[in-house]
Scaffold this motif. Structure first.
Motif, PDB file in Angstrom:
ATOM      1  N   ARG A  79       0.598  -4.485  -6.767  1.00  0.00           N
ATOM      2  CA  ARG A  79       1.114  -5.169  -5.580  1.00  0.00           C
ATOM      3  C   ARG A  79       2.562  -5.635  -5.774  1.00  0.00           C
ATOM      4  NH1 ARG A  79      -3.299  -6.508  -2.176  1.00  0.00           N
ATOM      5  NH2 ARG A  79      -4.836  -4.866  -2.566  1.00  0.00           N
ATOM      6  N   CYS A  80       3.405  -4.705  -6.170  1.00  0.00           N
ATOM      7  CA  CYS A  80       4.798  -5.023  -6.458  1.00  0.00           C
ATOM      8  C   CYS A  80       5.731  -4.485  -5.366  1.00  0.00           C
ATOM      9  CB  CYS A  80       5.207  -4.426  -7.806  1.00  0.00           C
ATOM     10  SG  CYS A  80       4.264  -5.083  -9.200  1.00  0.00           S
ATOM     11  N   THR A  81       6.926  -5.039  -5.331  1.00  0.00           N
ATOM     12  CA  THR A  81       7.948  -4.602  -4.390  1.00  0.00           C
ATOM     13  C   THR A  81       9.104  -3.961  -5.154  1.00  0.00           C
ATOM     14  OG1 THR A  81       9.146  -6.701  -4.508  1.00  0.00           O
ATOM     15  CG2 THR A  81       7.363  -6.536  -2.881  1.00  0.00           C
ATOM     16  N   LEU A  82      10.018  -3.367  -4.411  1.00  0.00           N
ATOM     17  CA  LEU A  82      11.208  -2.789  -5.032  1.00  0.00           C
ATOM     18  C   LEU A  82      12.030  -3.864  -5.728  1.00  0.00           C
ATOM     19  CD1 LEU A  82      12.942  -0.291  -5.531  1.00  0.00           C
ATOM     20  CD2 LEU A  82      14.057  -0.709  -3.325  1.00  0.00           C
ATOM     21  N   ALA A  83      12.077  -5.066  -5.134  1.00  0.00           N
ATOM     22  CA  ALA A  83      12.805  -6.179  -5.764  1.00  0.00           C
ATOM     23  C   ALA A  83      12.183  -6.540  -7.112  1.00  0.00           C
ATOM     24  CB  ALA A  83      12.814  -7.391  -4.836  1.00  0.00           C
ATOM     25  N   HIS A  84      10.856  -6.513  -7.193  1.00  0.00           N
ATOM     26  CA  HIS A  84      10.175  -6.740  -8.475  1.00  0.00           C
ATOM     27  C   HIS A  84      10.633  -5.699  -9.500  1.00  0.00           C
ATOM     28  CE1 HIS A  84       6.722  -8.962  -6.319  1.00  0.00           C
ATOM     29  NE2 HIS A  84       7.255  -9.825  -7.164  1.00  0.00           N
ATOM     30  N   TYR A  85      10.620  -4.452  -9.066  1.00  0.00           N
ATOM     31  CA  TYR A  85      10.953  -3.357  -9.982  1.00  0.00           C
ATOM     32  C   TYR A  85      12.393  -3.453 -10.492  1.00  0.00           C
ATOM     33  CZ  TYR A  85      11.908   1.392 -11.616  1.00  0.00           C
ATOM     34  OH  TYR A  85      12.286   2.473 -12.362  1.00  0.00           O
ATOM     35  N   GLU A  86      13.303  -3.772  -9.598  1.00  0.00           N
ATOM     36  CA  GLU A  86      14.706  -3.881 -10.007  1.00  0.00           C
ATOM     37  C   GLU A  86      14.892  -4.939 -11.085  1.00  0.00           C
ATOM     38  OE1 GLU A  86      16.513  -4.534  -6.243  1.00  0.00           O
ATOM     39  OE2 GLU A  86      16.695  -2.391  -5.766  1.00  0.00           O
ATOM     40  N   ASP A  94      12.481   1.486 -19.248  1.00  0.00           N
ATOM     41  CA  ASP A  94      11.555   2.620 -19.209  1.00  0.00           C
ATOM     42  C   ASP A  94      10.408   2.423 -18.213  1.00  0.00           C
ATOM     43  OD1 ASP A  94      12.995   3.986 -21.139  1.00  0.00           O
ATOM     44  OD2 ASP A  94      11.853   3.121 -22.798  1.00  0.00           O
ATOM     45  N   ALA A  95      10.346   1.264 -17.568  1.00  0.00           N
ATOM     46  CA  ALA A  95       9.280   1.006 -16.602  1.00  0.00           C
ATOM     47  C   ALA A  95       9.430   1.929 -15.396  1.00  0.00           C
ATOM     48  CB  ALA A  95       9.299  -0.448 -16.158  1.00  0.00           C
ATOM     49  N   LYS A  96       8.300   2.333 -14.817  1.00  0.00           N
ATOM     50  CA  LYS A  96       8.283   3.245 -13.672  1.00  0.00           C
ATOM     51  C   LYS A  96       7.625   2.561 -12.471  1.00  0.00           C
ATOM     52  CE  LYS A  96       9.906   6.920 -15.917  1.00  0.00           C
ATOM     53  NZ  LYS A  96      10.169   6.252 -17.194  1.00  0.00           N
ATOM     54  N   PHE A  97       8.209   2.772 -11.298  1.00  0.00           N
ATOM     55  CA  PHE A  97       7.696   2.190 -10.058  1.00  0.00           C
ATOM     56  C   PHE A  97       7.164   3.290  -9.156  1.00  0.00           C
ATOM     57  CE2 PHE A  97       8.749   0.620  -5.627  1.00  0.00           C
ATOM     58  CZ  PHE A  97       7.682  -0.262  -5.540  1.00  0.00           C
ATOM     59  N   ASP A  98       5.940   3.107  -8.659  1.00  0.00           N
ATOM     60  CA  ASP A  98       5.369   4.047  -7.695  1.00  0.00           C
ATOM     61  C   ASP A  98       5.331   3.363  -6.333  1.00  0.00           C
ATOM     62  OD1 ASP A  98       3.974   6.398  -6.730  1.00  0.00           O
ATOM     63  OD2 ASP A  98       2.215   5.109  -6.622  1.00  0.00           O
ATOM     64  N   PRO A  99       6.160   3.786  -5.378  1.00  0.00           N
ATOM     65  CA  PRO A  99       6.232   3.087  -4.095  1.00  0.00           C
ATOM     66  C   PRO A  99       4.987   3.246  -3.221  1.00  0.00           C
ATOM     67  CG  PRO A  99       7.605   5.061  -4.073  1.00  0.00           C
ATOM     68  CD  PRO A  99       7.127   4.900  -5.474  1.00  0.00           C
ATOM     69  N   VAL A 100       4.164   4.256  -3.493  1.00  0.00           N
ATOM     70  CA  VAL A 100       2.944   4.437  -2.701  1.00  0.00           C
ATOM     71  C   VAL A 100       1.887   3.410  -3.106  1.00  0.00           C
ATOM     72  CG1 VAL A 100       1.080   6.011  -2.062  1.00  0.00           C
ATOM     73  CG2 VAL A 100       3.407   6.883  -2.363  1.00  0.00           C
ATOM     74  N   SER A 101       1.585   3.347  -4.394  1.00  0.00           N
ATOM     75  CA  SER A 101       0.572   2.408  -4.882  1.00  0.00           C
ATOM     76  C   SER A 101       1.130   1.014  -5.105  1.00  0.00           C
ATOM     77  CB  SER A 101      -0.016   2.913  -6.196  1.00  0.00           C
ATOM     78  OG  SER A 101       0.993   2.981  -7.194  1.00  0.00           O
ATOM     79  N   LYS A 102       2.477   0.891  -5.111  1.00  0.00           N
ATOM     80  CA  LYS A 102       3.163  -0.377  -5.375  1.00  0.00           C
ATOM     81  C   LYS A 102       2.836  -0.914  -6.772  1.00  0.00           C
ATOM     82  CE  LYS A 102       3.715  -1.824  -0.562  1.00  0.00           C
ATOM     83  NZ  LYS A 102       3.299  -0.544   0.022  1.00  0.00           N
ATOM     84  N   THR A 103       2.762   0.001  -7.737  1.00  0.00           N
ATOM     85  CA  THR A 103       2.511  -0.382  -9.123  1.00  0.00           C
ATOM     86  C   THR A 103       3.768  -0.159  -9.961  1.00  0.00           C
ATOM     87  OG1 THR A 103       1.675   1.840  -9.643  1.00  0.00           O
ATOM     88  CG2 THR A 103       0.048   0.154  -9.034  1.00  0.00           C
ATOM     89  N   ILE A 104       3.907  -0.992 -10.998  1.00  0.00           N
ATOM     90  CA  ILE A 104       4.946  -0.809 -12.003  1.00  0.00           C
ATOM     91  C   ILE A 104       4.242  -0.609 -13.335  1.00  0.00           C
ATOM     92  CG2 ILE A 104       6.966  -1.792 -13.160  1.00  0.00           C
ATOM     93  CD1 ILE A 104       7.417  -3.548 -10.716  1.00  0.00           C
ATOM     94  N   VAL A 105       4.630   0.442 -14.051  1.00  0.00           N
ATOM     95  CA  VAL A 105       3.958   0.796 -15.300  1.00  0.00           C
ATOM     96  C   VAL A 105       4.978   0.932 -16.419  1.00  0.00           C
ATOM     97  CG1 VAL A 105       2.607   2.566 -16.505  1.00  0.00           C
ATOM     98  CG2 VAL A 105       2.060   1.980 -14.142  1.00  0.00           C
TER      99      VAL A 105
END
Length: 248
Positions: A79-86, A94-105
């Motif tokens: 349940r993450c946003t683009l702002a979280h990912y940035e 090296d973290a990856k963001f998936d905008p469909v599932s809203k997960t950061i891995v």
């Protein structure tokens, strides 16, 4: 750090006594003030703690990622946003963001254990399904996706049935009336995890109609998770998948 690697390091002297003492102070949990990070979750339950991003500020999420990464832990946030990912990228490039599932891995492992089938009734169910799939893959399970195979065109499901039956367990994701899990459970000999989504028109009541359909299914072998709880479905499916592979 994995507890076995830590103990081996103390034993062979590669981890000095003073450093080990400081690490032990943080190992049960680490208090950040706004969050208490459970570093022993993996030792107790087999899976490391996962971060629920919704409601957390980008700065808070970035700090949590940085502390888990400092312990050489793989990290999953939902349940993450683009702002979280940035913000996370600033501390964990090296973290990856998936905008469909809203997960950061943040992970270096490849999913290679068994097989979990993730099936959706429609394309609109994909965000929740992907949260389930990404969670299962993060924990090491191989995932096969079968999207848009709902009962409105049931021939689409039948055309994929042979492949779906090869999985150790099945996550069936559906909104509207939520019929897909019951249909699948009547066609396979594997456990079906029913995952209701909030997709639907007014009388869907935000996923309640799908949830009640799944809870009241007359087909055997169905377990139901909460509305839109892709993480819970992916976690449970991974536990089943691991057990199935262990028996083999």
């Amino acid at each position: 750090m994995d507890i076995k690697a830590f103990l081996q390091g103390v034993k062979d002297g590669s981890i000095p006594f003073e450093q080990a003492e400081q690490m032990l102070l943080k190992m049960p949990y680490e208090d950040l003030g706004f969050a208490k990070l459970d570093h022993h979750r993996g030792l107790r339950g087999g899976f490391n703690e996962v971060i629920f991003g919704q409601g957390k500020t980008p700065e808070q999420l970035g700090t949590i990622f940085a502390h888990f990464a400092s312990q050489d832990k793989c990290v999953l946030a939902t349940r993450c946003t683009l702002a979280h990912y940035e913000q996370v990228q600033n501390v964990c490039p090296d973290a990856k963001f998936d905008p469909v599932s809203k997960t950061i891995v943040l992970s270096t492992t490849q999913p290679d254990t068994g097989c979990i089938a993730v099936c959706t009734a429609g394309t609109s169910d994909m965000p929740v399904a992907e949260e389930a799939a990404q969670t299962a893959e993060f924990f090491g399970s191989r995932v096969c996706r079968f999207y848009d195979v709902g009962v409105a065109g049931i021939h689409r499901l039948f055309s994929k049935l042979e492949d779906i039956r090869k999985a150790n367990c099945i996550i069936a994701v559906a909104g509207m009336e939520g019929a897909l899990p019951g249909v699948l459970a009547g066609l396979v000999d594997k456990p079906v995890i029913a995952l209701p989504t909030s997709v639907g028109y007014g009388a869907n009541f935000g996923g309640l109609s799908a949830l009640l359909t799944m809870l009241n299914s007359c087909a055997e072998g169905i377990g139901v998770v909460n509305i839109d709880n892709g993480f819970g479905a992916g976690y449970l499916a991974t536990q089943i998948n691991r057990l199935a592979e262990g028996k083999r």
